[in-house]
Design an enzyme around this catalytic site. Sequence first.
Site, PDB file in Angstrom:
ATOM      1  N   LEU A 151      16.369 -22.203   7.591  1.00  0.00           N
ATOM      2  CA  LEU A 151      15.480 -22.630   8.671  1.00  0.00           C
ATOM      3  C   LEU A 151      15.051 -21.484   9.574  1.00  0.00           C
ATOM      4  O   LEU A 151      13.970 -21.543  10.171  1.00  0.00           O
ATOM      5  CB  LEU A 151      16.170 -23.712   9.519  1.00  0.00           C
ATOM      6  N   GLY A 152      15.851 -20.476   9.698  1.00  0.00           N
ATOM      7  CA  GLY A 152      15.484 -19.368  10.562  1.00  0.00           C
ATOM      8  C   GLY A 152      16.581 -18.341  10.637  1.00  0.00           C
ATOM      9  O   GLY A 152      17.704 -18.545  10.157  1.00  0.00           O
TER      10      GLY A 152
ATOM     11  N   GLY B 229      17.970 -15.201  13.468  1.00  0.00           N
ATOM     12  CA  GLY B 229      17.817 -14.564  14.764  1.00  0.00           C
ATOM     13  C   GLY B 229      18.826 -13.453  14.956  1.00  0.00           C
ATOM     14  O   GLY B 229      19.487 -13.005  14.011  1.00  0.00           O
TER      15      GLY B 229
ATOM     16  N   PHE C 155      21.592 -13.608  16.463  1.00  0.00           N
ATOM     17  CA  PHE C 155      22.981 -14.039  16.490  1.00  0.00           C
ATOM     18  C   PHE C 155      23.396 -14.788  15.232  1.00  0.00           C
ATOM     19  O   PHE C 155      24.465 -15.375  15.198  1.00  0.00           O
ATOM     20  CB  PHE C 155      23.229 -14.920  17.726  1.00  0.00           C
ATOM     21  N   GLY C 156      22.571 -14.820  14.182  1.00  0.00           N
ATOM     22  CA  GLY C 156      22.991 -15.454  12.948  1.00  0.00           C
ATOM     23  C   GLY C 156      21.836 -16.031  12.163  1.00  0.00           C
ATOM     24  O   GLY C 156      20.666 -15.913  12.535  1.00  0.00           O
ATOM     25  N   VAL C 157      22.201 -16.675  11.040  1.00  0.00           N
ATOM     26  CA  VAL C 157      21.251 -17.296  10.128  1.00  0.00           C
ATOM     27  C   VAL C 157      21.493 -18.800  10.136  1.00  0.00           C
ATOM     28  O   VAL C 157      22.639 -19.253  10.123  1.00  0.00           O
ATOM     29  CB  VAL C 157      21.406 -16.736   8.702  1.00  0.00           C
ATOM     30  N   VAL C 158      20.403 -19.575  10.133  1.00  0.00           N
ATOM     31  CA  VAL C 158      20.493 -21.032  10.240  1.00  0.00           C
ATOM     32  C   VAL C 158      20.006 -21.651   8.943  1.00  0.00           C
ATOM     33  O   VAL C 158      18.954 -21.274   8.411  1.00  0.00           O
ATOM     34  CB  VAL C 158      19.655 -21.548  11.428  1.00  0.00           C
TER      35      VAL C 158
ATOM     36  N   LYS D  92      24.983 -22.808  10.916  1.00  0.00           N
ATOM     37  CA  LYS D  92      24.652 -21.461  11.364  1.00  0.00           C
ATOM     38  C   LYS D  92      25.815 -20.533  11.061  1.00  0.00           C
ATOM     39  O   LYS D  92      26.961 -20.804  11.439  1.00  0.00           O
ATOM     40  CB  LYS D  92      24.353 -21.448  12.870  1.00  0.00           C
TER      41      LYS D  92
ATOM     42  N   ASP E  90      18.603 -16.683  27.769  1.00  0.00           N
ATOM     43  CA  ASP E  90      17.635 -16.414  26.701  1.00  0.00           C
ATOM     44  C   ASP E  90      16.682 -17.602  26.544  1.00  0.00           C
ATOM     45  O   ASP E  90      16.402 -18.053  25.430  1.00  0.00           O
ATOM     46  CB  ASP E  90      18.371 -16.138  25.390  1.00  0.00           C
TER      47      ASP E  90
END
Length: 571
Positions: free
Chosen positions: A147-148, A150, A152-155, A175, A289
Amino acid sequence: MAITAGAGVDLGLSRSPFLPRFKKMPPNRSPFISRIARRAKPPLAAMGAADLLAEVARYVDPLLGVGVGLPCTVMECGDIIYRSTLPRQSGLTITAPGVALALAAASYLWATPGVAPGFFDMFFLAFVERLFRPSYRKDDFVLGKKLGEGAFGVVYRASIAKSKPSAPKGDLVLKKATEYGAVEIWMNERVRRACASSCADFVYGFQESSAKGKGRGEYWLIWRFEGVDTLSELLTNKEFPYNVEAKILGEVQDLPKCLERENKIIQTIMRQLLFALDSLHSTGIVHRDIKPQNVIFSEGSRTFKIIDLGAAADLRVGINYVPKEFLLDPRYAAPEQYIMSTQTPSAPSAPVATALSPVLWQMNLPDRFDVYSLGLVFLQMAFPSLRSDSSLIQFNRQLKRCGFDLEAWRKMAEPRASSDLRKGFELLDLDGGIGWDLLTSMVLYKARQRISAKAALAHPYFNQEGLLGLSYMQNLRLQWFRATHQDYSEAAQWLVGLMAKSGTKSGGGFTEVQLQELREIEPKKGSEQRNALASFLLLQRKIVKTLGVSMEEITRQSKRIWWSRWIPREE
């Protein structure tokens, strides 16, 4: 025999070195001594057995202390009659200073971010939750579409691989967090206990420890799947904000497009985001954020929720807060960059940090950092030309040149504004410009001058009828905010006008002479008050610096984070 015994007793007491001292004492008032013992003393030879024992008890009672008495058979129950005549003292006396002190203590314990709720959450709710929450492993899930990704990690979108009685129904979001994973698990658990409706529905979080090599030590977080649309994706759509109206209401309205209709949609989005932000701030969490990419639309509740708490700081217990470190997106960050002063020492132990949290919160107002970021999101919703990253970066440069003054930026940009930019000014100028007033109160250079999320909900911008998706309870909550957060702007304007007037008796205000005298007042450089104040401030800075260095050294020496011990590890 009785006389001989009495004489023997008398001689024994006479030889005691303590006897003269007790003979000079006033009559004993102990409730355990019968009234018979306080009568006129007859000759010792004529005393009966009961009188003799009572007389002996009169001298011996000071040695034995309060609470030692003779049996009722000897005392003839006189002590019961005596005690029944004593006035009964009340256990609780209510006084005005006591009530004031109790109210002050209660106000402090429940002041933001909440000392009493913090202790209850940390030492009771968190412990009970860990005892009864279900346990999962990485092998229990099947990873699906990505899904995405960033900072701070992968979802991933995922589902349960094996059916469990306690397994969540429906699709999930997984995540994999390689950095700040323990922090994000803590924040999501705190949010789930305190304000679950503000953020995505968190299910579980654990640390993978069975893997070898690079994958070892990764943190996995699980949420219920609530939707794929972020505010960023909806914002960049050409149909915005009408595409959001259809999602909130569940249907498309057959109405002509106009600024009033768009204004209602943006009002609804802002109200939902302010509710979520106020709930986070009330529990002591600063997101740090806030941006459209971290706002997701929940299809189930038809509301916008905040996600991605990896950069958040829990200022109630001091987790993920380092004085000289900041985590932010420069496109949406406030000018100060730090949520608290860099001279603030590192967080002490959790109980001490919780007890002192209201003081630090009021001294620094860290929640205003998120308010500034949300103000820029509000700006992007109102101005279509500022919705791209490049245009937002250009706007930040212009705003910095204007001293972070939106009024000065408007005077510079409005004369040569494009059609999209002019449309944004017209939208915010509706209803007497209350939208522009809210925006300017959120985007200010000094954090202390910015409006809070709670006070923003009481702003007249949300007084308009017909907000989309406004429930009865939310309407009551808005009314409460408006009643408890009075607007003192009119009084401030009156005072400024009073000082600015060239006063006369009819017009009031200060005279020109008085104003000139106020301008010419200067502090005496050599005064004792000034020297004492300077010495005090210098000592205060030294103490704060010493404490900061000491706490940083203690934090650096700690090998493990205390809250990470409670995070489950995959076996």
